[in-house]
Design a protein around this motif. Structure first.
Motif, mmCIF file in Angstrom:
data_model
loop_
_atom_site.group_PDB
_atom_site.id
_atom_site.type_symbol
_atom_site.label_atom_id
_atom_site.label_comp_id
_atom_site.label_asym_id
_atom_site.label_seq_id
_atom_site.Cartn_x
_atom_site.Cartn_y
_atom_site.Cartn_z
ATOM 1 N N LEU A 57 5.331 38.956 12.545
ATOM 2 C CA LEU A 57 4.187 38.908 13.454
ATOM 3 C C LEU A 57 2.776 38.909 12.594
ATOM 4 O O LEU A 57 1.801 38.957 13.307
ATOM 5 C CB LEU A 57 4.130 39.897 14.616
ATOM 6 C CG LEU A 57 5.206 39.577 15.817
ATOM 7 C CD1 LEU A 57 5.051 40.829 16.467
ATOM 8 C CD2 LEU A 57 4.961 38.459 16.670
ATOM 9 N N HIS A 58 2.690 38.921 11.297
ATOM 10 C CA HIS A 58 2.028 39.063 10.301
ATOM 11 C C HIS A 58 1.129 37.618 10.237
ATOM 12 O O HIS A 58 0.098 37.474 9.720
ATOM 13 C CB HIS A 58 1.964 39.693 9.320
ATOM 14 C CG HIS A 58 2.331 41.202 9.524
ATOM 15 N ND1 HIS A 58 1.480 41.999 9.922
ATOM 16 C CD2 HIS A 58 3.604 41.640 9.234
ATOM 17 C CE1 HIS A 58 2.096 43.356 9.943
ATOM 18 N NE2 HIS A 58 3.484 43.218 9.650
ATOM 19 N N PRO A 79 -0.226 34.070 10.874
ATOM 20 C CA PRO A 79 -0.980 33.217 11.705
ATOM 21 C C PRO A 79 -0.384 32.277 12.649
ATOM 22 O O PRO A 79 -0.248 32.018 13.595
ATOM 23 C CB PRO A 79 -2.153 32.619 10.886
ATOM 24 C CG PRO A 79 -2.290 33.599 9.754
ATOM 25 C CD PRO A 79 -0.852 34.395 9.520
ATOM 26 N N CYS A 123 3.072 31.829 13.264
ATOM 27 C CA CYS A 123 4.049 32.458 14.356
ATOM 28 C C CYS A 123 3.057 32.994 15.607
ATOM 29 O O CYS A 123 3.602 32.720 16.664
ATOM 30 C CB CYS A 123 4.771 33.796 13.512
ATOM 31 S SG CYS A 123 5.931 33.524 12.495
ATOM 32 N N LEU A 124 1.836 33.471 15.207
ATOM 33 C CA LEU A 124 0.970 33.871 16.484
ATOM 34 C C LEU A 124 0.471 32.568 17.193
ATOM 35 O O LEU A 124 0.472 32.666 18.761
ATOM 36 C CB LEU A 124 -0.221 34.477 16.138
ATOM 37 C CG LEU A 124 0.000 36.120 15.196
ATOM 38 C CD1 LEU A 124 -1.423 36.571 14.842
ATOM 39 C CD2 LEU A 124 0.761 36.778 16.199
ATOM 40 N N GLU A 125 0.289 31.690 16.501
ATOM 41 C CA GLU A 125 0.074 30.311 17.130
ATOM 42 C C GLU A 125 1.303 29.738 18.042
ATOM 43 O O GLU A 125 1.017 29.205 19.187
ATOM 44 C CB GLU A 125 -0.528 29.244 16.291
ATOM 45 C CG GLU A 125 -1.927 29.166 15.844
ATOM 46 C CD GLU A 125 -2.874 29.007 17.113
ATOM 47 O OE1 GLU A 125 -2.830 28.035 17.580
ATOM 48 O OE2 GLU A 125 -3.489 30.036 17.418
ATOM 49 N N LEU A 158 3.698 31.632 19.506
ATOM 50 C CA LEU A 158 3.770 32.716 20.211
ATOM 51 C C LEU A 158 2.859 32.347 21.532
ATOM 52 O O LEU A 158 3.016 32.494 22.755
ATOM 53 C CB LEU A 158 3.560 33.982 19.801
ATOM 54 C CG LEU A 158 3.367 35.226 20.847
ATOM 55 C CD1 LEU A 158 4.731 35.268 21.649
ATOM 56 C CD2 LEU A 158 3.147 36.524 20.184
ATOM 57 N N ARG A 159 1.462 31.755 21.365
ATOM 58 C CA ARG A 159 0.466 31.601 22.008
ATOM 59 C C ARG A 159 0.944 30.452 22.757
ATOM 60 O O ARG A 159 0.788 30.325 24.130
ATOM 61 C CB ARG A 159 -0.868 31.366 21.332
ATOM 62 C CG ARG A 159 -1.883 31.294 22.465
ATOM 63 C CD ARG A 159 -3.256 31.309 21.534
ATOM 64 N NE ARG A 159 -3.478 29.941 20.759
ATOM 65 C CZ ARG A 159 -3.891 28.760 21.239
ATOM 66 N NH1 ARG A 159 -4.487 28.687 22.572
ATOM 67 N NH2 ARG A 159 -4.136 27.778 20.471
ATOM 68 N N CYS A 168 11.605 40.413 15.895
ATOM 69 C CA CYS A 168 11.213 40.135 14.539
ATOM 70 C C CYS A 168 12.416 40.127 13.572
ATOM 71 O O CYS A 168 13.088 40.980 13.639
ATOM 72 C CB CYS A 168 10.274 40.940 13.882
ATOM 73 S SG CYS A 168 8.773 40.874 14.454
ATOM 74 N N THR A 215 -4.474 27.077 11.333
ATOM 75 C CA THR A 215 -4.683 28.354 12.087
ATOM 76 C C THR A 215 -6.211 28.635 12.382
ATOM 77 O O THR A 215 -6.791 27.982 11.674
ATOM 78 C CB THR A 215 -3.717 29.492 11.303
ATOM 79 O OG1 THR A 215 -4.502 29.718 10.249
ATOM 80 C CG2 THR A 215 -2.308 29.181 11.319
#
Length: 367
Positions: free
Chosen positions: A78-79, A81, A83-85, A87-88, A105, A285
Motif C-alpha cells: 500500500l506504499h 502510488p 497500487c493506490l491508483e 485501489l481508487r 497485502c 501517479t
C-alpha cells in the motif's frame, strides 16, 4: 449401503459443477438466483450443493439471497502510488457492481500465503482481483483449483488462455518513449527497469530496442540498469549511469518513484532537467504532477485498470461470458516539462522538426 459423509469436507464450486455435470458458470447462475437456468438443472445443482455443503458460509448466504458481495483485492504493497491508483478505481466501481471490498497485502512467506488462501476459500469472498509484483503463478492456480472467480491486473508473467487479465500496451509504450526522445535529438538513452522476470519489463525493453533499431541507433547494454521500483533504486541506478564515460542525455524509468530518485541524483550533481537531461516515467501517479519540473510520462491507466477488473469480475460472478480474457489499455504519452532537446541543441527547431510535429499531433497535454 455405504453412505459417504460429507459433513466434514469442504467443496469448491468447480467440484460442485463436476458433480452436477454442469459448468462453473451455471453453478454461479444458480447461486446468484439467475432466471436463465432450466428448472431441472437448477434442481440438480441445488441438490448437489445441499448434499455436499459447499463452503456452507458462502453458498448458504447466497441461496438465501443475502449475498455478502465481498471481493478481495490483493496488492503487493500500500506504499506504492500505483497500487493506490488501482485501489481508487476498484473502490469507485464496486458500489455500481453491488460489491464490497476486502484488502490483502501479499506476502511471499508460505505460511502467510496459506493463511490468505484459507481465508478466501473459507470466508464469504466471492471473487478476487490480483495485483502481483512478481511471477507468483501459484496464486491464480490455487484460485482456479478452488473455482473462485478472479481477474489479474498487469499480469506478472505469461497467463493461460482462460486467465482473465487487465494490462496495458507495454511494448508500444517503450517504443513511443524512445521515439519521442529521439525526436528531441536524444540518442544516448538510459533505462532503469524493475525485474527481468516481469513480462511488462521485458515488453517495455523490447519496445525500447525496436525504436532504437528503427532509428538506426546501436543498442548499448551499459545503458540498461535493473533495480527495484523504489525512489532509492532510481537514485542509485541514475548515479551509476551518470558515472559512465558517456552518460545518457535522457532517462527512462519504470515508476514515478524511480523518476523521483533520478531527480534527486541529478539535482545533487547540479544537472538540470530538462536542459541537460530529460526524464520520462512509465506510470502516471500524483507524483508526476507534484514534482518540479512536472514529469512527462507514458501513462499507465491505473485507475481505469481497477475499474475494468471489477467489471470483468462482476461478469464472471454473474455467469456472463467475457468479450475477451485479456484486455489491454492504451498507454499515451503525457507531455509535461521534464523533457527537452539534447544539450547541444537549445531550440526545439533544431531537433528533428518532422518527428517533433508527429508527436505534437494527437498527444494528450498534461497539467
Amino acid at each position: 449401503m455405504l453412505v459417504e459423509d460429507y459433513s466434514h469436507k469442504r467443496f469448491t464450486i468447480a467440484q460442485i459443477a463436476a458433480a452436477a455435470g454442469v459448468s462453473i458458470a451455471t453453478v454461479s447462475k444458480v447461486i446468484n438466483q439467475r432466471s436463465d437456468v432450466s428448472a431441472a438443472t437448477r434442481a440438480r445443482v441445488e441438490r448437489v450443493i445441499a448434499e455436499r455443503g459447499y463452503v456452507t458460509n458462502r453458498i448458504s448466504v447466497s441461496l438465501k439471497k443475502e449475498r455478502m458481495g465481498l471481493v478481495n483485492l490483493v496488492v503487493p504493497s500500500l506504499h506504492a502510488p500505483s497500487c493506490l491508483e488501482i485501489l481508487r478505481g476498484v473502490e469507485e466501481m464496486l458500489p455500481q457492481a453491488h460489491l464490497r471490498l476486502t484488502l490483502t497485502c501479499a506476502h511471499t512467506a508460505e505460511n502467510d500465503e496459506r493463511q490468505w488462501l484459507n481465508s478466501v476459500i473459507d470466508g464469504s469472498v466471492e471473487g478476487v482481483v490480483l495485483v502481483l509484483a512478481e511471477e507468483t503463478e501459484r496464486y491464480w492456480h490455487q484460485l482456479r483449483t478452488q473455482g473462485l472467480p478472479f481477474v489479474i491486473i498487469d499480469r506478472p508473467g505469461e497467463l493461460g488462455p482462460n486467465s482473465p487479465s487487465v494490462s496495458t500496451t507495454h511494448w508500444a509504450g517503450g517504443r513511443a518513449a524512445v521515439q519521442y526522445l529521439h525526436s528531441l535529438g536524444h540518442r544516448h538513452i538510459g533505462f532503469i527497469l524493475d525485474s527481468q522476470a516481469m513480462s511488462c519489463t521485458r515488453d517495455r525493453l523490447a519496445g525500447y530496442r525496436a525504436a532504437l533499431e528503427e532509428a538506426r541507433i546501436p543498442f548499448n547494454a551499459d545503458l540498461i540498469h535493473y533495480g527495484s521500483t523504489t525512489l532509492n533504486a532510481g537514485y542509485v541506478e541514475t548515479g551509476k549511469l551518470l558515472d559512465q564515460d558517456h552518460p545518457p542525455t535522457a532517462l527512462l524509468t519504470e515508476t514515478d518513484e524511480q523518476a523521483l530518485g533520478a531527480y534527486r541524483a541529478l539535482h545533487e550533481r547540479g544537472i538540470r532537467i530538462p536542459e541537460e537531461v530529460s526524464v520520462i516515467s512509465f506510470e502516471e501517479t500524483i507524483l508526476a504532477h507534484t514534482i518540479t519540473p512536472s514529469l512527462t510520462t507514458i501513462r499507465q491507466p491505473l485507475y481505469e485498470m481497477g475499474r475494468t477488473a471489477v467489471t470483468m469480475l462482476q461478469n464472471l460472478l454473474e455467469g456472463k461470458a467475457l468479450n475477451g480474457t485479456r484486455v489491454e489499455l492504451a498507454t499515451p504519452l503525457i507531455e509535461r516539462n521534464s523533457c527537452g532537446p539534447r544539450r547541444r541543441s537549445h531550440s526545439l527547431e533544431d531537433s528533428s522538426p518532422d518527428h517533433r510535429h508527429q508527436w505534437q499531433k494527437n498527444q494528450i497535454k498534461g497539467a
